[in-house]
Scaffold this active site. Structure first.
Site, PDB file in Angstrom:
ATOM      1  N   HIS A  43       0.838  -1.204   0.000  1.00  0.00           N
ATOM      2  CA  HIS A  43       0.000   0.000   0.000  1.00  0.00           C
ATOM      3  C   HIS A  43       0.867   1.246   0.000  1.00  0.00           C
ATOM      4  CE1 HIS A  43      -3.908  -2.023   1.490  1.00  0.00           C
ATOM      5  NE2 HIS A  43      -3.827  -1.955   0.184  1.00  0.00           N
ATOM      6  N   HIS A 125     -10.785  -4.682   3.708  1.00  0.00           N
ATOM      7  CA  HIS A 125      -9.327  -4.802   3.576  1.00  0.00           C
ATOM      8  C   HIS A 125      -8.986  -6.155   2.956  1.00  0.00           C
ATOM      9  CE1 HIS A 125      -5.074  -5.013   4.588  1.00  0.00           C
ATOM     10  NE2 HIS A 125      -5.120  -3.689   4.741  1.00  0.00           N
ATOM     11  N   GLU A 127      -6.591  -8.171   3.312  1.00  0.00           N
ATOM     12  CA  GLU A 127      -6.139  -9.225   4.253  1.00  0.00           C
ATOM     13  C   GLU A 127      -7.357  -9.903   4.899  1.00  0.00           C
ATOM     14  OE1 GLU A 127      -3.222  -8.167   7.414  1.00  0.00           O
ATOM     15  OE2 GLU A 127      -4.528  -9.426   8.662  1.00  0.00           O
TER      16      GLU A 127
HETATM   17  S1  SF4 Z   1       1.527  -9.479   9.350  1.00  0.00           S
HETATM   18 FE1  SF4 Z   1       3.320  -9.556   8.113  1.00  0.00          FE
HETATM   19  S2  SF4 Z   1       2.908  -8.135   6.515  1.00  0.00           S
HETATM   20 FE2  SF4 Z   1       1.468  -7.726   8.089  1.00  0.00          FE
HETATM   21  S3  SF4 Z   1       2.417  -6.153   9.289  1.00  0.00           S
HETATM   22 FE3  SF4 Z   1       2.983  -8.074  10.207  1.00  0.00          FE
HETATM   23  S4  SF4 Z   1       4.864  -8.596   9.296  1.00  0.00           S
HETATM   24 FE4  SF4 Z   1       3.975  -7.045   8.054  1.00  0.00          FE
END
Ligand code: SF4
Length: 662
Positions: A43, A125, A127
């Site tokens: 992003h 999002h 994710e």
């Molecule tokens: S989950 Fe992985 S990609 Fe997401 S913030 Fe943590 S380290 Fe970074």
């Protein structure tokens, strides 16, 4: 100025890994091979642009491609999508962060074990969308307290978090959700990198005068850093690159902290640091001074509103001091409520009234800037004959006082409307569409007309109406005027005439016998003449024809009653019904010879006649009195013969007849 860099600012482990995987894929790319990223790799628009230059094309949907290599970014994807990509024979390069992968595994396992999965995070999002895909898209996604409160109860609940959530939010929401299940598994899946970055940000924000948060404006974790910073520091600037640094403002602070989101590369952070370091250098301060506007009394400048109160509006005009617009200089419209109509952050034009009010403030006028710009626009509107809007702010005897483009103008009463105006006060505070009919800046004069606009609209409507009208069409209208020769009817903006002869099937002496002014009527268009602007209408054409009704009910041989309406040499005209006449020819007046019909009957006599012929084609009815007489005679003859036979009287029939006639 002292600059502090927060610990853990910039690329997190997962993003760094995904970027390295992408760079590795690029280095092994064979000629002609293509490489795609499903959604932006990180992003951060600057990083995405760099990869795009190197050959990684961003696609938003797997359907866009049929071959090539595709990188899955650190956010991860659902199992279903992964299978779809594999089925398309695309070569998958998996950049999913291992922390995110472990959330997928948890969700998958507990879903299979019959737990209701709850994800604390933003449902839009990528994710979160990816995680939900590992429990068949059946998770409940909670992002606010009220959503958690309203969630239904389940026997078994498994709670996970978007990896970039704040601890505070996760704690609050998971506490509420935990009460919704009998058996609840809570996994705080906020990743350590996020935890560490957020804690470091909080600590730094507490001790500096200003915080600079670097990262994509759409990056969730960067926005969270900005949120945390705002909690502990009152001057927070979220920027993507050093170009967005508000140097003039930042130069006022003695301590500045810097943090950066997980997708912000080191080179962007370094550029920001370098720019801030340069601020400490005198040349840079001079450069900032030079970027500040040089303003003079009488200038019109643009500024951003920084505060609004009942008495004044404060505007940043990019000058060494801010400008003040006193209440009376805000608008020409006395009803303008600046507190609700203006917004902090809004850009406005202002006129510099005074460079220094004695306290070092610049005094500005929005009203004057509006007036100056307004005159320029009004002259253009007048030349182009534009339709513009104005607001009626006052009513005087001869017309309306209005504000148009910030300037007072006048609409004379005669120019308000094409219709009759009852009470001018009904227009107070109305917004009217007007045309300028006279403008003179030197004399401060603007004369406007809303009537001109109405006229143009009417012309357009009439034109449309003319196009829609057809001969034979039935339309509704309202009676506007009655004259001796007919009636004028308005049909949706155009006037048509019903001639007296087309009003009714009956004979009438005056149109007022049929219609009154204001009557609603259905009429038939019988002629259109656009050149002469004439529309001929008929009312009688919309009514049943008396002739048709008459011949439906009567036949030859019927005896009917009628009234003599005209006496001719050759016979009589008899009115049988309204609109239906018949003729008794002189030869049909009597069994005896009649010299002149007037010897026998006169106008107004009511008589019984026999229908002896109906000519449907010519719509003529022939009547006879003689036939009735003959019939009567025949009946008498028959009766006499009967009497004679019965009584055997010695008299001749001729004698009897003579006696009877006497
Ligand atoms: S989950 Fe992985 S990609 Fe997401 S913030 Fe943590 S380290 Fe970074």
């Amino acid at each position: 100025m002292k600059i502090y860099i927060a610990d853990y600012a910039g690329f997190c482990f997962g993003v760094k890994r995904a970027v390295e995987i992408a760079e590795g894929a690029l280095s092994q790319l064979n000629k002609g091979e293509k490489i795609y990223s499903l959604g932006p790799l990180v992003h951060n628009p600057q990083v995405v642009d760099k990869f795009n230059e190197k050959g990684i094309k961003v696609i938003n949907n797997a359907d866009e491609i049929d071959d090539g290599k595709i990188i899955i970014r650190s956010h991860g994807i659902s199992g279903k999508l992964q299978k779809r990509l594999e089925d398309k024979n695309l070569q998958l390069i998996d950049g999913t962060c291992p922390y995110v992968k472990s959330v997928h595994n948890k969700v998958n396992k507990y879903h299979e074990d019959g737990y209701k999965i709850v994800i604390i995070g933003d449902k839009n999002h990528p994710e979160v969308i990816g995680i939900n895909g590992w429990c068949n898209d059946e998770a409940i996604i909670i992002n606010k307290e009220d959503e958690a409160e309203n969630m239904p109860n389940y026997d078994k609940i498994c709670i996970v978090s978007q990896t970039t959530n704040t601890q505070e939010k996760f704690q609050k929401l998971s506490d509420i959700i935990a009460k919704k299940g009998k058996e609840v598994k809570i996994f705080n899946t906020i990743c350590n990198a996020t935890n560490q970055r957020q804690s470091a940000c909080e600590e730094l924000a507490k001790k500096v005068e200003a915080m600079i948060v670097i990262g994509g404006h759409h990056s969730s974790n960067t926005n969270k850093l900005a949120e945390i910073s705002k909690k502990y520091c009152s001057n927070v600037y979220h920027i993507e690159t050093h170009d967005e640094l508000p140097l003039h403002e930042i130069s006022k602070f003695n301590t500045v902290g810097i943090t950066a989101g997980a997708s912000t590369p080191d080179w962007i952070i370094e550029e920001v640091i370098k720019t801030l370091e340069n601020l400490n250098n005198n040349n840079m301060l001079e450069a900032i001074e030079n970027t500040m506007k040089k303003i003079r009394k009488g200038d019109i400048v643009k500024g951003k509103i920084i505060s609004i109160s009942q008495d004044e509006v404060i505007v940043n005009i990019n000058y060494k001091s801010d400008g003040i617009i006193p209440k009376e200089e805000i608008s020409n419209d006395p009803t303008f409520d600046h507190v609700s109509m203006l917004k902090v952050g809004q850009e406005i034009e202002v006129y510099v009234l005074k460079m220094d009010d004695g306290d070092g403030n610049v005094i500005l006028s929005r009203k004057k800037a509006e007036t100056i710009r307004g005159w320029e626009q009004l002259e253009e509107d007048y030349n182009k004959s534009n339709v513009i809007k104005c607001k009626v702010v006052d009513v005087i005897k001869d017309g309306l006082i209005v504000v148009v483009k910030g300037i007072n103008g006048f609409i004379p009463a005669s120019q308000i409307s094409v219709n009759h105006i009852g009470n001018l006060y009904e227009y107070k505070n109305e917004i009217l569409k007007v045309k300028i009919i006279d403008v003179n800046r030197r004399k401060n004069k603007i004369i406007l007309s809303s009537k001109e606009v109405e006229k143009e609209i009417l012309i357009q409507e009439r034109e449309q109406l003319w196009k829609s009208l057809k001969i034979g069409q039935e339309v509704e209208g309202i009676v506007k005027k009655i004259v001796d020769f007919g009636v004028f009817v308005n049909i949706g903006g155009l006037d048509g005439l019903i001639h007296i002869s087309d009003l009714t099937w009956e004979r009438i002496n005056h149109p007022s016998e049929v219609l009154n002014i204001g009557d609603k009527v259905k009429v038939k268009i019988i002629n259109l003449d656009k050149k002469k602007n004439r529309i001929s209408l008929s009312l009688k054409e919309t009514l049943p024809k008396p002739w048709d009704i008459f011949i439906q009910n009567k036949k030859v041989g019927d005896i009917v009653t009628g009234k003599v309406v005209k006496v001719f040499n050759f016979g009589l005209l008899v009115k049988l019904e309204e609109g239906v006449d018949g003729l008794v020819h002189i030869s049909e007046l009597s069994t005896e010879r009649v010299k002149s019909p007037s010897d026998k009957l006169k106008v107004g006599d009511i008589i019984q006649v026999k229908i002896i012929n109906i000519d449907e084609k010519e719509q003529k009815i022939s009547l006879s009195l003689k036939a009735i007489e003959e019939e009567k005679n025949k009946q008498i003859e028959e009766r006499i013969i009967n009497e004679y036979n019965n009584q055997e009287l010695d008299i001749t029939i001729g004698d009897l007849l003579k006696k009877k006639r006497r």
